[in-house]
Design a protein around this motif. Structure first.
Motif, PDB file in Angstrom:
ATOM      1  N   HIS A   1      72.066  26.077  36.775  1.00  0.00           N
ATOM      2  CA  HIS A   1      73.147  26.550  36.749  1.00  0.00           C
ATOM      3  C   HIS A   1      73.398  28.001  36.227  1.00  0.00           C
ATOM      4  O   HIS A   1      72.621  28.293  35.162  1.00  0.00           O
ATOM      5  N   ARG A   2      74.045  28.821  36.869  1.00  0.00           N
ATOM      6  CA  ARG A   2      74.094  29.965  36.627  1.00  0.00           C
ATOM      7  C   ARG A   2      75.721  30.333  35.684  1.00  0.00           C
ATOM      8  O   ARG A   2      76.384  29.808  36.290  1.00  0.00           O
ATOM      9  N   THR A   3      75.455  31.024  34.754  1.00  0.00           N
ATOM     10  CA  THR A   3      76.734  31.348  33.911  1.00  0.00           C
ATOM     11  C   THR A   3      76.865  32.706  34.047  1.00  0.00           C
ATOM     12  O   THR A   3      75.837  33.393  33.780  1.00  0.00           O
ATOM     13  N   PRO A   4      78.201  33.414  33.844  1.00  0.00           N
ATOM     14  CA  PRO A   4      78.280  34.684  33.598  1.00  0.00           C
ATOM     15  C   PRO A   4      77.867  35.339  32.147  1.00  0.00           C
ATOM     16  O   PRO A   4      77.527  34.496  31.033  1.00  0.00           O
ATOM     17  N   THR A   5      77.225  36.566  32.420  1.00  0.00           N
ATOM     18  CA  THR A   5      76.536  37.146  30.963  1.00  0.00           C
ATOM     19  C   THR A   5      77.529  37.120  29.828  1.00  0.00           C
ATOM     20  O   THR A   5      77.091  36.905  28.717  1.00  0.00           O
ATOM     21  N   LEU A   6      78.907  37.205  30.068  1.00  0.00           N
ATOM     22  CA  LEU A   6      79.947  37.396  29.260  1.00  0.00           C
ATOM     23  C   LEU A   6      80.397  36.116  28.610  1.00  0.00           C
ATOM     24  O   LEU A   6      81.025  36.026  27.709  1.00  0.00           O
TER      25      LEU A   6
ATOM     26  N   GLY B   1      78.979  24.381  26.492  1.00  0.00           N
ATOM     27  CA  GLY B   1      80.167  23.481  27.301  1.00  0.00           C
ATOM     28  C   GLY B   1      79.786  23.202  28.635  1.00  0.00           C
ATOM     29  O   GLY B   1      79.989  21.881  29.105  1.00  0.00           O
ATOM     30  N   LYS B   2      79.073  24.110  29.135  1.00  0.00           N
ATOM     31  CA  LYS B   2      78.813  23.712  30.600  1.00  0.00           C
ATOM     32  C   LYS B   2      77.566  22.819  30.804  1.00  0.00           C
ATOM     33  O   LYS B   2      77.660  21.768  31.327  1.00  0.00           O
ATOM     34  N   VAL B   3      76.627  22.855  29.937  1.00  0.00           N
ATOM     35  CA  VAL B   3      75.553  21.947  29.682  1.00  0.00           C
ATOM     36  C   VAL B   3      76.265  20.441  29.561  1.00  0.00           C
ATOM     37  O   VAL B   3      75.697  19.466  29.880  1.00  0.00           O
ATOM     38  N   ALA B   4      77.128  20.250  28.351  1.00  0.00           N
ATOM     39  CA  ALA B   4      77.802  19.192  28.092  1.00  0.00           C
ATOM     40  C   ALA B   4      78.266  18.597  29.485  1.00  0.00           C
ATOM     41  O   ALA B   4      78.328  17.313  29.363  1.00  0.00           O
ATOM     42  N   ALA B   5      78.971  19.331  29.759  1.00  0.00           N
ATOM     43  CA  ALA B   5      79.625  18.889  31.211  1.00  0.00           C
ATOM     44  C   ALA B   5      78.733  18.215  32.201  1.00  0.00           C
ATOM     45  O   ALA B   5      78.891  17.221  32.858  1.00  0.00           O
TER      46      ALA B   5
ATOM     47  N   SER C   1      76.052  12.859  33.961  1.00  0.00           N
ATOM     48  CA  SER C   1      74.668  12.334  34.321  1.00  0.00           C
ATOM     49  C   SER C   1      73.782  13.211  35.175  1.00  0.00           C
ATOM     50  O   SER C   1      73.011  12.689  36.136  1.00  0.00           O
ATOM     51  N   TYR C   2      74.209  14.572  35.306  1.00  0.00           N
ATOM     52  CA  TYR C   2      73.446  15.317  36.320  1.00  0.00           C
ATOM     53  C   TYR C   2      72.331  15.971  35.650  1.00  0.00           C
ATOM     54  O   TYR C   2      72.504  16.095  34.461  1.00  0.00           O
ATOM     55  N   SER C   3      71.087  15.949  36.447  1.00  0.00           N
ATOM     56  CA  SER C   3      69.771  16.412  35.970  1.00  0.00           C
ATOM     57  C   SER C   3      69.977  18.126  35.739  1.00  0.00           C
ATOM     58  O   SER C   3      70.688  18.712  36.856  1.00  0.00           O
ATOM     59  N   LEU C   4      69.711  18.682  34.748  1.00  0.00           N
ATOM     60  CA  LEU C   4      69.743  19.969  34.802  1.00  0.00           C
ATOM     61  C   LEU C   4      68.477  20.534  34.120  1.00  0.00           C
ATOM     62  O   LEU C   4      68.204  20.247  32.881  1.00  0.00           O
ATOM     63  N   SER C   5      67.616  21.631  34.698  1.00  0.00           N
ATOM     64  CA  SER C   5      66.665  22.022  34.031  1.00  0.00           C
ATOM     65  C   SER C   5      66.610  23.105  33.314  1.00  0.00           C
ATOM     66  O   SER C   5      65.999  23.130  32.156  1.00  0.00           O
ATOM     67  N   PHE C   6      67.732  24.151  33.781  1.00  0.00           N
ATOM     68  CA  PHE C   6      67.773  25.345  32.945  1.00  0.00           C
ATOM     69  C   PHE C   6      68.983  26.107  33.344  1.00  0.00           C
ATOM     70  O   PHE C   6      69.557  25.913  34.258  1.00  0.00           O
ATOM     71  N   VAL C   7      69.593  26.855  32.254  1.00  0.00           N
ATOM     72  CA  VAL C   7      70.698  27.547  32.502  1.00  0.00           C
ATOM     73  C   VAL C   7      70.370  29.098  32.679  1.00  0.00           C
ATOM     74  O   VAL C   7      69.630  29.665  31.597  1.00  0.00           O
ATOM     75  N   ASN C   8      70.887  29.797  33.435  1.00  0.00           N
ATOM     76  CA  ASN C   8      70.621  31.199  33.420  1.00  0.00           C
ATOM     77  C   ASN C   8      71.825  31.951  33.267  1.00  0.00           C
ATOM     78  O   ASN C   8      72.743  31.666  33.922  1.00  0.00           O
ATOM     79  N   ARG C   9      71.770  33.088  32.508  1.00  0.00           N
ATOM     80  CA  ARG C   9      72.568  33.978  32.181  1.00  0.00           C
ATOM     81  C   ARG C   9      72.690  35.118  33.386  1.00  0.00           C
ATOM     82  O   ARG C   9      71.952  35.937  33.397  1.00  0.00           O
TER      83      ARG C   9
END
Length: 57
Positions: free
Chosen positions: A23-28, A36-40, A45-53
């Motif tokens: 999942h990509r989130t804005p740098t800002l 909050g995005k990870v909590a959502a 119950s979605y699998s999430l490996s990593f979050v990219n800024r």
């Protein structure tokens, strides 16, 4: 099928975490917004490996 790749060997697999959902989130985004995005994802119950800024997003 690309025969060259078949006979010469395919590329190596990426690391295990790289095969999962990204999942990509804005740098800002603040740290709290990213969490909050990870909590959502977890709430649904979605699998999430990593979050990219992502710059420029």
């Amino acid at each position: 099928m690309h025969w060259y790749n078949f006979f010469c060997g395919a590329g190596t697999l990426p690391p295990k975490w790289g095969l999962g959902v990204t999942h990509r989130t804005p740098t800002l985004f603040t740290d709290q917004q990213v969490l909050g995005k990870v909590a959502a994802f977890r709430e649904q119950s979605y699998s999430l490996s990593f979050v990219n800024r992502e710059p420029g997003c």
